[in-house]
Structure formats: structure tokens, C-alpha cells
Scaffold this motif. Structure first.
Motif, PDB file in Angstrom:
ATOM      1  N   UNK A 134      35.383  44.624  57.382  1.00  0.00           N
ATOM      2  CA  UNK A 134      34.787  45.446  58.445  1.00  0.00           C
ATOM      3  C   UNK A 134      35.786  45.580  59.595  1.00  0.00           C
ATOM      4  N   UNK A 135      36.174  46.820  59.891  1.00  0.00           N
ATOM      5  CA  UNK A 135      37.100  47.124  60.985  1.00  0.00           C
ATOM      6  C   UNK A 135      36.334  47.940  62.015  1.00  0.00           C
ATOM      7  N   UNK A 136      36.360  47.512  63.281  1.00  0.00           N
ATOM      8  CA  UNK A 136      35.551  48.136  64.320  1.00  0.00           C
ATOM      9  C   UNK A 136      36.439  48.582  65.481  1.00  0.00           C
ATOM     10  N   UNK A 137      36.327  49.860  65.843  1.00  0.00           N
ATOM     11  CA  UNK A 137      36.977  50.399  67.037  1.00  0.00           C
ATOM     12  C   UNK A 137      35.893  50.812  68.021  1.00  0.00           C
ATOM     13  N   UNK A 138      35.973  50.301  69.250  1.00  0.00           N
ATOM     14  CA  UNK A 138      34.956  50.581  70.263  1.00  0.00           C
ATOM     15  C   UNK A 138      35.626  51.259  71.456  1.00  0.00           C
ATOM     16  N   UNK A 139      35.216  52.504  71.732  1.00  0.00           N
ATOM     17  CA  UNK A 139      35.771  53.253  72.865  1.00  0.00           C
ATOM     18  C   UNK A 139      34.615  53.961  73.569  1.00  0.00           C
ATOM     19  N   UNK A 140      34.297  53.471  74.767  1.00  0.00           N
ATOM     20  CA  UNK A 140      33.148  53.970  75.493  1.00  0.00           C
ATOM     21  C   UNK A 140      33.507  54.272  76.943  1.00  0.00           C
ATOM     22  N   UNK A 163      37.431  42.633  62.000  1.00  0.00           N
ATOM     23  CA  UNK A 163      38.318  42.795  63.145  1.00  0.00           C
ATOM     24  C   UNK A 163      37.673  43.774  64.110  1.00  0.00           C
ATOM     25  N   UNK A 164      37.442  43.344  65.344  1.00  0.00           N
ATOM     26  CA  UNK A 164      36.845  44.189  66.374  1.00  0.00           C
ATOM     27  C   UNK A 164      37.875  44.451  67.458  1.00  0.00           C
ATOM     28  N   UNK A 165      38.076  45.721  67.789  1.00  0.00           N
ATOM     29  CA  UNK A 165      39.050  46.118  68.801  1.00  0.00           C
ATOM     30  C   UNK A 165      38.326  46.973  69.834  1.00  0.00           C
ATOM     31  N   UNK A 166      38.442  46.618  71.116  1.00  0.00           N
ATOM     32  CA  UNK A 166      37.663  47.316  72.130  1.00  0.00           C
ATOM     33  C   UNK A 166      38.412  47.452  73.447  1.00  0.00           C
ATOM     34  N   UNK A 167      38.005  48.466  74.220  1.00  0.00           N
ATOM     35  CA  UNK A 167      38.553  48.685  75.557  1.00  0.00           C
ATOM     36  C   UNK A 167      37.498  48.453  76.636  1.00  0.00           C
ATOM     37  N   UNK A 168      36.306  47.964  76.255  1.00  0.00           N
ATOM     38  CA  UNK A 168      35.305  47.581  77.229  1.00  0.00           C
ATOM     39  C   UNK A 168      34.502  48.729  77.794  1.00  0.00           C
ATOM     40  N   UNK A 169      33.605  48.400  78.713  1.00  0.00           N
ATOM     41  CA  UNK A 169      32.751  49.357  79.410  1.00  0.00           C
ATOM     42  C   UNK A 169      32.233  48.647  80.659  1.00  0.00           C
ATOM     43  N   UNK A 189      37.342  36.269  61.101  1.00  0.00           N
ATOM     44  CA  UNK A 189      36.543  36.862  62.173  1.00  0.00           C
ATOM     45  C   UNK A 189      37.436  37.031  63.394  1.00  0.00           C
ATOM     46  N   UNK A 190      38.049  38.206  63.537  1.00  0.00           N
ATOM     47  CA  UNK A 190      39.052  38.428  64.570  1.00  0.00           C
ATOM     48  C   UNK A 190      38.570  39.420  65.625  1.00  0.00           C
TER      49      UNK A 190
END
Length: 337
Positions: A134-140, A163-169, A189-190
Motif C-alpha cells: 500500500x502506497x499513499x500520497x496525501x496532498x490537501x 508507505x505513507x507520504x504527506x505534506x500535512x494540512x 510500515x513506513x
């Protein structure tokens, strides 16, 4: 799974709840938000070039199925698309990988609009002998509030990688709970966060080992600037009888602003004998000697900082086993930096 319900303000946790100590939802959200209107899912999403099936939600409303069962080698693109302002929405999806399945789950949280509130639930069931990556990109948007709860059940002998990659909110939380079945089951679990301005992200996880000889490897890295705040809460529990467990957890962050903040709470709770478990946590700044060295060779200071930051974070990206997905994440991260 979280009891959070956007329709019931009494379920909104405050910092008095230990698991939400650093992410005070009630401070930012005191009343149940007005339900979001329908939103059309447009565009292709960041993983479009990798093909596969797609499940998409527009402001919490599914455009098709709300469940997926993998029985062979498959790719699923899971898209949570928010396009709202001042309203709230929820989505829920169930994913299962049957015996022997190989599922590449490519998840994106794509936000537009402004101060919306989103709550997503993802249930993942990994059968014996199956593998899920599971690869997750979070852009909000900067003013968004979002919470995603992930509940994963990993059967004996299965493999789960995340792997979860995010720029926050304004307030953002990705919370993963894993039931580890042991019997040589493997979990990676990265997480990776890069935050600026006043953005906030919370990467929380709980992994419970209940069987023999289970493996967990966890690495999270982050960079915070300006007045941003990064939160890491990682907990690994080794239950009685889970002998032979090998569990490793690491969190490392850079603070690049005088008013930026990182809160880290790594935990190991061990009730079994004959285990190999360790955790580590470091928070610091860029290596000034490396920065000076690069400037002496004609690299502008801003570019030098960006290169050093990328070198620090890229270790998490390099751990992604799927070549094409890894390159998408690498390109996405490079553009953000």
C-alpha cells in the motif's frame, strides 16, 4: 477502528485522550460540519500511469464499488477526492487479498477547496500467503482537516507493506492499526512527512503481534519548517506467546524553523520472551558542515538545503519494493521539495 463520527460532535476527541494528545481535533472542530455536496471526480490521479482498477470517492460518495477483493496479481488505485469548503464528508472502503494474491494498492488523498473536514476508513484483510503493498500520497489544502483510520488484519504467513507520504494540512492524521498474525508474517510500515507554514500531520500506528516469529520493520522520517508540527506515535505490542518476534522501529526528523515542532512517542510493549525488538528516535537540524561544504563548491544555499533534505528523506522512498510506484513517489517528493 476509530469511533469518530462526523455527524456526532460528542465523538470528536480532544488532547485529553492519550492517543490524540498531540492532535487536538476538538480544538479545531467543535460542531458537526454541514454535509458536503456531491463532487465529481475528475483527472487521473497521481498513479494513473500504473494502470489497474480504480475505486474513487468524491466528497465521500463512491463513484462505483466500495469494496475490492484481489485473487491474483492486481493493482488497485484508491482515490479519496475532496472538493469542498466549510463542510464535511466521510468514506469507507473494504479491501481483501485472498490466499496467494499479490495486490498493489495505490492510494491518493486529493484535496481542493478550503476548510473541509474529511474522515476516511480503510479496512484491509490480508489472507495467509497473500501480499499487499500500500502506497499513499496525501496532498490537501492548508486549511483542511482530515482523519484516515486504517485497520489491517495480517494472517499468519502473509506480507503487508505500507508507505505513507504527506505534506500535512491544518490538522491531519493517518492512524494505522495492524493485527499481526505471526508465523513468519512480515510487515513494513513506513512514513514520510514534509511540512511547511502552519501545517500539521500525525502519523500514528499500533502493531500487535499475537503469533510466533512475526517481523515488523518501521521507518518514519520527517522535515518541518516555519511553524509546522509533525507528530509520530508508533506502538508495537508483543503479546504473550509471540516468541521469536523481530520488531524494529525508527523515527527521525529535521526541524528547519525556530518555531517548528516535532512530537515523537515511540513505544515497545513486550509480554513475550525470546524476542528481538528495538526502537530509536532522533530530532535535529541539517548538517552544517555538509551545507558549508556544498556552498564552497558553488551550490546556492537554498539548493544545498533542498538536496540535503531530499537525501535525508529518500531512504524511506528507497524501501518501496515496487519499481514503478517508487519512481512515482520519488518524482512527487522531488517536486514538493
Amino acid at each position: 477502528m476509530s469511533a469518530l463520527n462526523l455527524r456526532d460532535a460528542s465523538t470528536f476527541p480532544s488532547r485529553r485522550v492519550e492517543a490524540w494528545k498531540y492532535t487536538d481535533l476538538r480544538k479545531h472542530l467543535r460542531e458537526a460540519p454541514t454535509p458536503s455536496a456531491e463532487a465529481t471526480v475528475t483527472g487521473a490521479g497521481p498513479f494513473a500511469d500504473l494502470g489497474g482498477d480504480e475505486i474513487a470517492f468524491g466528497n465521500g460518495r463512491p463513484t462505483g464499488a466500495e469494496a475490492f477483493v484481489a485473487s491474483g496479481v492486481q493493482t488497485l488505485r484508491l482515490r479519496f477526492v475532496s472538493d469542498a469548503a466549510g463542510t464535511g464528508h466521510s468514506a469507507s472502503v473494504k479491501i481483501a487479498a485472498r490466499l496467494g494474491a499479490r495486490l498493489l494498492l495505490l492510494e491518493s488523498h486529493e484535496g481542493a477547496g478550503a476548510d473541509y473536514v474529511a474522515h476516511n476508513r480503510v479496512d484491509i484483510d490480508v489472507a495467509a500467503g497473500a501480499e499487499v503493498t500500500r502506497i499513499v500520497l496525501v496532498e490537501e489544502p492548508a486549511e483542511a482537516i482530515s482523519v484516515t483510520d486504517i485497520d489491517v488484519k495480517v494472517a499468519p504467513g502473509a506480507v503487508y507493506r505500507q508507505t505513507t507520504v504527506t505534506t500535512g494540512a491544518r490538522l491531519q492524521r493517518q492512524a494505522t492499526t495492524v493485527a499481526h498474525g505471526g508465523d513468519a508474517a512480515e510487515i513494513r510500515l513506513d512514513g514520510l512527512y514534509t511540512l511547511s507554514d502552519a501545517r500539521h500531520t500525525d502519523l500514528t500506528s499500533v502493531v500487535s503481534h499475537s503469533g510466533l516469529n512475526g517481523q515488523t520493520s518501521q521507518l518514519t522520517k520527517g522535515v518541518v519548517r516555519d511553524t509546522a508540527r509533525g507528530v509520530f506515535q508508533g506502538k508495537i505490542v508483543v503479546e504473550r506467546g509471540a516468541d521469536g518476534t523481530d520488531a524494529r522501529m525508527g523515527h527521525h526528523a529535521l526541524i528547519l524553523g525556530e518555531r517548528a515542532e516535532v512530537d515523537a512517542k515511540p513505544e515497545l510493549v513486550i509480554y513475550a520472551d525470546d524476542v528481538q525488538c528495538a526502537h530509536g528516535n532522533t530530532v535535529g537540524n541539517l548538517d552544517e558542515s555538509a551545507l558549508f561544504y556544498m556552498q564552497q563548491r558553488g551550490i546556492p544555499v537554498d539548493e544545498a538545503r533542498a538536496l540535503l533534505t531530499q537525501a535525508f528523506l529518500i531512504e524511506v522512498v528507497d524501501r518501496i519494493e515496487h519499481d514503478a510506484a517508487r519512481e512515482v513517489v520519488r518524482s512527487w517528493l522531488t517536486a514538493k521539495l
